[in-house]
Design a protein around this motif. Structure first.
Motif, PDB file in Angstrom:
ATOM      1  N   ASP A 182       0.833  -1.200   0.000  1.00 25.26           N
ATOM      2  CA  ASP A 182       0.000   0.000   0.000  1.00 25.26           C
ATOM      3  C   ASP A 182       0.871   1.255   0.000  1.00 25.26           C
ATOM      4  O   ASP A 182       2.002   1.229   0.484  1.00 25.26           O
ATOM      5  CB  ASP A 182      -0.869  -0.016   1.265  1.00 25.26           C
ATOM      6  CG  ASP A 182      -2.108   0.849   1.143  1.00 25.26           C
ATOM      7  OD1 ASP A 182      -2.284   1.511   0.098  1.00 25.26           O
ATOM      8  OD2 ASP A 182      -2.895   0.865   2.107  1.00 25.26           O
ATOM      9  N   ASP A 183       0.329   2.330  -0.546  1.00 29.25           N
ATOM     10  CA  ASP A 183       0.984   3.645  -0.477  1.00 29.25           C
ATOM     11  C   ASP A 183       2.403   3.604  -1.016  1.00 29.25           C
ATOM     12  O   ASP A 183       3.307   4.254  -0.475  1.00 29.25           O
ATOM     13  CB  ASP A 183       1.019   4.171   0.976  1.00 29.25           C
ATOM     14  CG  ASP A 183      -0.368   4.313   1.574  1.00 29.25           C
ATOM     15  OD1 ASP A 183      -1.340   4.292   0.813  1.00 29.25           O
ATOM     16  OD2 ASP A 183      -0.470   4.434   2.801  1.00 29.25           O
ATOM     17  N   PHE A 184       2.618   2.837  -2.079  1.00 29.77           N
ATOM     18  CA  PHE A 184       3.982   2.679  -2.576  1.00 29.77           C
ATOM     19  C   PHE A 184       4.566   4.017  -3.009  1.00 29.77           C
ATOM     20  O   PHE A 184       3.917   4.801  -3.698  1.00 29.77           O
ATOM     21  CB  PHE A 184       4.055   1.692  -3.744  1.00 29.77           C
ATOM     22  CG  PHE A 184       5.462   1.383  -4.149  1.00 29.77           C
ATOM     23  CD1 PHE A 184       6.213   0.455  -3.448  1.00 29.77           C
ATOM     24  CD2 PHE A 184       6.056   2.062  -5.203  1.00 29.77           C
ATOM     25  CE1 PHE A 184       7.535   0.195  -3.793  1.00 29.77           C
ATOM     26  CE2 PHE A 184       7.373   1.807  -5.554  1.00 29.77           C
ATOM     27  CZ  PHE A 184       8.109   0.871  -4.844  1.00 29.77           C
ATOM     28  N   ILE A 204       0.063   2.236  -6.153  1.00 26.23           N
ATOM     29  CA  ILE A 204       0.732   3.541  -6.272  1.00 26.23           C
ATOM     30  C   ILE A 204      -0.013   4.564  -5.431  1.00 26.23           C
ATOM     31  O   ILE A 204      -1.228   4.706  -5.543  1.00 26.23           O
ATOM     32  CB  ILE A 204       0.745   4.023  -7.734  1.00 26.23           C
ATOM     33  CG1 ILE A 204       1.523   3.035  -8.608  1.00 26.23           C
ATOM     34  CG2 ILE A 204       1.341   5.422  -7.845  1.00 26.23           C
ATOM     35  CD1 ILE A 204       1.521   3.420 -10.081  1.00 26.23           C
ATOM     36  N   ASP A 205       0.704   5.265  -4.589  1.00 23.42           N
ATOM     37  CA  ASP A 205       0.062   6.219  -3.689  1.00 23.42           C
ATOM     38  C   ASP A 205      -0.602   7.360  -4.442  1.00 23.42           C
ATOM     39  O   ASP A 205      -0.165   7.777  -5.516  1.00 23.42           O
ATOM     40  CB  ASP A 205       1.078   6.793  -2.703  1.00 23.42           C
ATOM     41  CG  ASP A 205       0.383   7.546  -1.580  1.00 23.42           C
ATOM     42  OD1 ASP A 205      -0.282   6.887  -0.769  1.00 23.42           O
ATOM     43  OD2 ASP A 205       0.487   8.790  -1.548  1.00 23.42           O
ATOM     44  N   ARG A 206      -1.640   7.856  -3.816  1.00 22.90           N
ATOM     45  CA  ARG A 206      -2.440   8.906  -4.421  1.00 22.90           C
ATOM     46  C   ARG A 206      -1.654  10.201  -4.629  1.00 22.90           C
ATOM     47  O   ARG A 206      -1.971  10.994  -5.508  1.00 22.90           O
ATOM     48  CB  ARG A 206      -3.667   9.042  -3.520  1.00 22.90           C
ATOM     49  CG  ARG A 206      -4.208  10.315  -3.245  1.00 22.90           C
ATOM     50  CD  ARG A 206      -5.574  10.204  -2.596  1.00 22.90           C
ATOM     51  NE  ARG A 206      -5.617  10.988  -1.373  1.00 22.90           N
ATOM     52  CZ  ARG A 206      -5.806  10.466  -0.175  1.00 22.90           C
ATOM     53  NH1 ARG A 206      -5.971   9.188  -0.031  1.00 22.90           N
ATOM     54  NH2 ARG A 206      -5.824  11.240   0.877  1.00 22.90           N
ATOM     55  N   ALA A 238      -3.678   1.950  -9.112  1.00 24.07           N
ATOM     56  CA  ALA A 238      -3.441   3.359  -8.822  1.00 24.07           C
ATOM     57  C   ALA A 238      -4.554   3.834  -7.908  1.00 24.07           C
ATOM     58  O   ALA A 238      -5.726   3.627  -8.198  1.00 24.07           O
ATOM     59  CB  ALA A 238      -3.433   4.174 -10.104  1.00 24.07           C
ATOM     60  N   GLU A 239      -4.197   4.437  -6.782  1.00 24.06           N
ATOM     61  CA  GLU A 239      -5.235   4.907  -5.860  1.00 24.06           C
ATOM     62  C   GLU A 239      -5.422   6.414  -5.998  1.00 24.06           C
ATOM     63  O   GLU A 239      -4.543   7.130  -6.443  1.00 24.06           O
ATOM     64  CB  GLU A 239      -4.928   4.487  -4.413  1.00 24.06           C
ATOM     65  CG  GLU A 239      -4.042   5.398  -3.629  1.00 24.06           C
ATOM     66  CD  GLU A 239      -3.770   4.929  -2.182  1.00 24.06           C
ATOM     67  OE1 GLU A 239      -4.374   3.963  -1.700  1.00 24.06           O
ATOM     68  OE2 GLU A 239      -2.935   5.574  -1.551  1.00 24.06           O
ATOM     69  N   GLY A 240      -6.627   6.877  -5.689  1.00 21.48           N
ATOM     70  CA  GLY A 240      -6.891   8.307  -5.697  1.00 21.48           C
ATOM     71  C   GLY A 240      -7.113   8.885  -7.084  1.00 21.48           C
ATOM     72  O   GLY A 240      -6.833  10.055  -7.322  1.00 21.48           O
TER      73      GLY A 240
HETATM   74 MG    MG Z   1      -2.880   6.142   1.443  1.00 21.65          MG
END
Ligand code: MG
Ligand code: C2E
Ligand code: MG
Ligand code: MG
Length: 294
Positions: A182-184, A204-206, A238-240
């Motif tokens: 998480d949050d790479f 991949i972090d936001r 991909a997050e966010g």
């Molecule tokens: Mg995060």
């Protein structure tokens, strides 16, 4: 005088520190009570396959419904839960609730066996000596497949692991349970150790995704991360994702999965079920992804 001022400063500081300590203590007591009274619920945010795959995931995100203060976001209490060790009890509740939700969805939507839920696991819980045994024990109470749960672990927490932890993760991995970093890119990087862990997915972090569009350098960075992940046999989320142009770019870069407000905010279990209904009763997802990509 200066001396008097200094003293005033000091008093101000202590009273501020006292106040901080007080509110920390209150939060801690509140948390203990909340666990007793079951004031938590899980929200589920869709994780969408950007390819043509029929797969769908959700990330389980905890919410605290405080009787006086209303909804308290996890950023405000997870750190305290971690410091006090309460995260372990809370963490087991989260895993159990997620397994239960998968089982419910499975009964509601037979034939759609590809629903998976990502669960955030704190380092304190992950590093319990009995973690893998307890996970196995829990699984034995539910009629679901092990590949339907994925544990999200932050980079920082992976770095804390020793070789015996890695062995425990590999035992779970052999049972079919998957792992996601998480949050790479936000922690200090464990690039040299990345291959040691049985990781399936890199998220991949936001903070990177947010920069797409305003910063060409960021795109090169994301391209590099995706190449690295693929090279290690991982797929990428991909997050966010909030805008169509971010989605377009990520899709062009070969990112397999997307998560973000563009698709959906985290939903309570009723709304997440509605989301599944909409998805399954039409070619809704393909159309939606296609429309967003245009
Ligand atoms: Mg995060
Ligand atoms: P995370 O695991 O990185 O979760 C993603 C966070 O990004 C979630 O915040 C989600 O609501 C938010 N998010 C997703 N898409 C977007 C977007 O497009 N725009 C914006 N602005 N935000 C987006 P949330 O739910 O507040 O959770 C915050 C953090 O709290 C999580 O970050 C995770 O580290 C922690 N957390 C949440 N639930 C749990 C849990 O059950 N156990 C543990 N140990 N930690 C949890
Ligand atoms: Mg997460
Ligand atoms: Mg994250």
């Amino acid at each position: 005088s200066a001396k008097a001022n200094g003293k005033g400063c000091y008093q101000l500081l202590t009273s501020e520190l006292q106040q901080q300590a007080m509110s920390r203590l209150q939060l801690e007591n509140d948390l203990r009570r909340a666990i007793q009274n079951q004031e938590f619920s899980l929200y589920y945010q869709p994780i969408i396959a950007l390819s043509h795959s029929q797969k769908l995931g959700f990330e389980a995100l905890i919410r605290w419904h405080h009787p006086q203060k209303g909804m308290i976001p996890p950023d405000q209490f997870i750190p305290v839960a971690e410091e006090t060790g309460l995260i372990i009890e809370l963490g087991w509740w989260v895993i159990k609730t997620a397994l239960n939700q998968i089982e419910i969805w499975q009964e509601q939507f037979p034939g759609f066996s590809e629903i998976a839920i990502n669960v955030n696991v704190a380092p304190q819980q992950l590093m319990l000596v009995s973690f893998s045994e307890q996970v196995q024990e829990l699984f034995s109470h539910f009629k679901i497949k092990s590949h339907q749960i994925k544990f999200e672990i932050t980079e920082g927490s992976l770095l804390k692991t020793g070789s015996h932890h890695i062995e425990a993760l590999k035992r779970l991995k052999n049972l079919g349970i998957q792992f996601c970093i998480d949050d790479f890119g936000t922690g200090y990087s464990s690039l040299s150790r990345l291959h040691e862990f049985p990781i399936d997915t890199l998220k991949i972090d936001r903070s990177f995704v947010r920069q797409i569009g305003s910063n060409q350098g960021e795109i090169e960075l994301i391209r590099t991360i995706i190449t690295l992940a693929h090279g290690l046999g991982m797929d990428v989320v991909a997050e966010g994702i909030e805008t169509k142009s971010q989605l377009n770019q990520l899709s062009l870069l070969g990112c397999e999965w997307g998560q973000g407000f563009l698709f959906s905010k985290p939903l309570n279990s009723i709304d997440a079920t509605q989301y599944l209904v909409a998805l399954l009763t039409s070619k809704w997802k393909q159309e939606r992804v296609k429309a967003l990509l245009m």
